[in-house]
Design a protein around this motif. Structure first.
Motif, mmCIF file in Angstrom:
data_model
loop_
_atom_site.group_PDB
_atom_site.id
_atom_site.type_symbol
_atom_site.label_atom_id
_atom_site.label_comp_id
_atom_site.label_asym_id
_atom_site.label_seq_id
_atom_site.Cartn_x
_atom_site.Cartn_y
_atom_site.Cartn_z
ATOM 1 N N ARG A 18 1.010 -1.281 0.019
ATOM 2 C CA ARG A 18 -0.031 0.096 0.006
ATOM 3 C C ARG A 18 0.974 1.451 0.167
ATOM 4 N N LEU A 19 0.439 1.890 -0.855
ATOM 5 C CA LEU A 19 1.384 3.294 -0.960
ATOM 6 C C LEU A 19 0.536 4.350 -0.333
ATOM 7 N N SER A 20 1.102 5.392 0.093
ATOM 8 C CA SER A 20 0.098 6.426 0.883
ATOM 9 C C SER A 20 0.661 7.911 0.381
ATOM 10 N N GLN A 38 7.168 5.837 -12.823
ATOM 11 C CA GLN A 38 8.015 5.814 -13.822
ATOM 12 C C GLN A 38 8.939 4.582 -13.660
ATOM 13 N N ALA A 39 8.949 3.877 -14.739
ATOM 14 C CA ALA A 39 10.167 2.829 -14.832
ATOM 15 C C ALA A 39 11.278 3.262 -15.288
ATOM 16 N N PRO A 40 12.470 2.396 -14.909
ATOM 17 C CA PRO A 40 13.667 2.851 -15.628
ATOM 18 C C PRO A 40 13.682 3.222 -17.110
ATOM 19 N N GLU A 41 14.092 4.359 -17.434
ATOM 20 C CA GLU A 41 14.155 4.398 -18.871
ATOM 21 C C GLU A 41 12.923 4.626 -19.678
ATOM 22 N N LYS A 42 12.046 4.766 -18.922
ATOM 23 C CA LYS A 42 10.559 4.950 -19.561
ATOM 24 C C LYS A 42 9.807 6.201 -19.145
ATOM 25 N N GLN A 43 9.023 6.762 -19.771
ATOM 26 C CA GLN A 43 8.287 7.860 -19.333
ATOM 27 C C GLN A 43 7.331 7.732 -18.284
ATOM 28 N N ARG A 44 6.960 8.886 -17.521
ATOM 29 C CA ARG A 44 5.968 8.759 -16.380
ATOM 30 C C ARG A 44 4.581 8.402 -17.133
ATOM 31 N N ASP A 45 3.942 7.576 -16.527
ATOM 32 C CA ASP A 45 2.472 7.370 -16.773
ATOM 33 C C ASP A 45 1.779 7.290 -15.815
ATOM 34 N N VAL A 46 0.121 7.540 -16.109
ATOM 35 C CA VAL A 46 -0.703 7.609 -14.849
ATOM 36 C C VAL A 46 -1.028 6.071 -14.578
ATOM 37 N N VAL A 47 -1.179 5.945 -13.312
ATOM 38 C CA VAL A 47 -1.864 4.591 -12.949
ATOM 39 C C VAL A 47 -3.336 4.413 -12.812
ATOM 40 N N ALA A 48 -3.707 5.665 -12.006
ATOM 41 C CA ALA A 48 -5.225 5.713 -11.374
ATOM 42 C C ALA A 48 -5.215 7.177 -10.817
ATOM 43 N N GLN A 66 -6.666 -2.122 -13.490
ATOM 44 C CA GLN A 66 -7.596 -2.109 -12.311
ATOM 45 C C GLN A 66 -7.925 -3.189 -11.825
ATOM 46 N N ASP A 67 -7.324 -4.634 -12.376
ATOM 47 C CA ASP A 67 -7.769 -5.703 -11.580
ATOM 48 C C ASP A 67 -6.800 -5.930 -10.608
ATOM 49 N N ARG A 68 -5.605 -5.371 -10.473
ATOM 50 C CA ARG A 68 -4.701 -5.320 -9.410
ATOM 51 C C ARG A 68 -4.171 -4.082 -8.612
ATOM 52 N N PHE A 69 -4.663 -2.917 -9.166
ATOM 53 C CA PHE A 69 -4.370 -1.577 -8.385
ATOM 54 C C PHE A 69 -5.826 -1.091 -7.837
ATOM 55 N N LYS A 70 -5.696 -0.521 -6.977
ATOM 56 C CA LYS A 70 -7.169 0.234 -6.378
ATOM 57 C C LYS A 70 -6.539 1.407 -5.724
ATOM 58 N N ILE A 71 -7.136 2.679 -6.297
ATOM 59 C CA ILE A 71 -6.920 3.792 -5.715
ATOM 60 C C ILE A 71 -8.328 4.320 -4.622
ATOM 61 N N SER A 72 -7.930 4.618 -3.684
ATOM 62 C CA SER A 72 -8.733 5.120 -2.709
ATOM 63 C C SER A 72 -8.196 6.602 -1.994
ATOM 64 N N ARG A 73 -9.251 7.480 -1.564
ATOM 65 C CA ARG A 73 -8.667 8.556 -0.771
ATOM 66 C C ARG A 73 -9.481 8.946 0.252
ATOM 67 N N ASP A 74 -8.832 9.373 1.425
ATOM 68 C CA ASP A 74 -9.604 9.967 2.481
ATOM 69 C C ASP A 74 -9.652 11.322 2.381
ATOM 70 N N ASN A 75 -10.750 12.041 1.935
ATOM 71 C CA ASN A 75 -10.754 13.460 1.607
ATOM 72 C C ASN A 75 -10.776 14.459 2.800
ATOM 73 N N TYR A 81 -4.517 6.746 -1.422
ATOM 74 C CA TYR A 81 -3.817 5.475 -1.162
ATOM 75 C C TYR A 81 -3.677 4.882 -2.630
ATOM 76 N N LEU A 82 -2.645 3.793 -2.679
ATOM 77 C CA LEU A 82 -2.617 3.132 -3.784
ATOM 78 C C LEU A 82 -2.461 1.532 -3.351
ATOM 79 N N ASP A 83 -3.532 0.715 -3.585
ATOM 80 C CA ASP A 83 -3.010 -0.758 -2.953
ATOM 81 C C ASP A 83 -2.830 -1.487 -4.276
#
Length: 117
Positions: A18-20, A38-48, A66-75, A81-83
Motif C-alpha cells: 500500500r502506498l500512501s 516511472q519505470a527505468p528509462e521510460k516515461q512517467r505514466d498515470v496509474v490511477a 484495474q484488476d490489481r490496483f486500487k486507488i482510494s482517498r480520505d478526503n 492510497y494505492l493498493d
C-alpha cells in the motif's frame, strides 16, 4: 502545498503493498489526486486517479491495471492510497503522487517500488 509519499520498498513477485500520499497546505476541496509511475528509462505514466467528492468522486485506472490496483482517498485528511496486489517485476518503478487543482499541478518526490525475488 506539499505531497509526501510513503510505502515503497522491496517486494517479492506476487506480493502486495500500500502506498500512501498525504497532501498538506491550502488545498481546495475540488481537486484530483492520482498516482503515476516511472519505470527505468521510460516515461512517467498515470496509474490511477481519484476525484474529490466536490469534483464527483470518480476514479479511473490506466488500461489493464484495474484488476490489481486500487486507488482510494480520505478526503478529510487529503490522503490518497494505492493498493497493489499480485505485484510483478514490471511494476518496478518510482511511484509519484499527483494533485491537481484547476490547472495547477503538484508532485510528490516519489517512492521507489522494486519487485524482485
Amino acid at each position: 502545498v506539499q505531497l509526501v509519499e510513503s510505502g515503497g520498498g522491496l517486494v517479492r513477485p506476487g506480493g502486495c503493498l500500500r502506498l500512501s500520499c498525504v497532501a498538506s497546505g491550502s488545498i481546495p476541496s475540488a481537486n484530483t489526486m492520482a498516482w503515476y509511475r516511472q519505470a527505468p528509462e521510460k516515461q512517467r505514466d498515470v496509474v490511477a486517479w481519484a476525484a474529490s467528492i466536490a469534483r464527483g468522486g470518480r476514479t479511473h485506472y490506466a488500461e489493464n491495471l484495474q484488476d490489481r490496483f486500487k486507488i482510494s482517498r480520505d478526503n478529510a485528511s487529503n490522503t490518497v492510497y494505492l493498493d497493489v496486489n499480485n505485484l510483478k517485476p514490471e511494476d518496478t518503478a518510482v511511484y509519484y503522487c499527483y494533485l491537481r487543482v484547476l490547472t495547477t499541478v503538484y508532485w510528490g518526490q516519489g517512492t521507489l517500488v522494486t519487485v524482485s525475488s
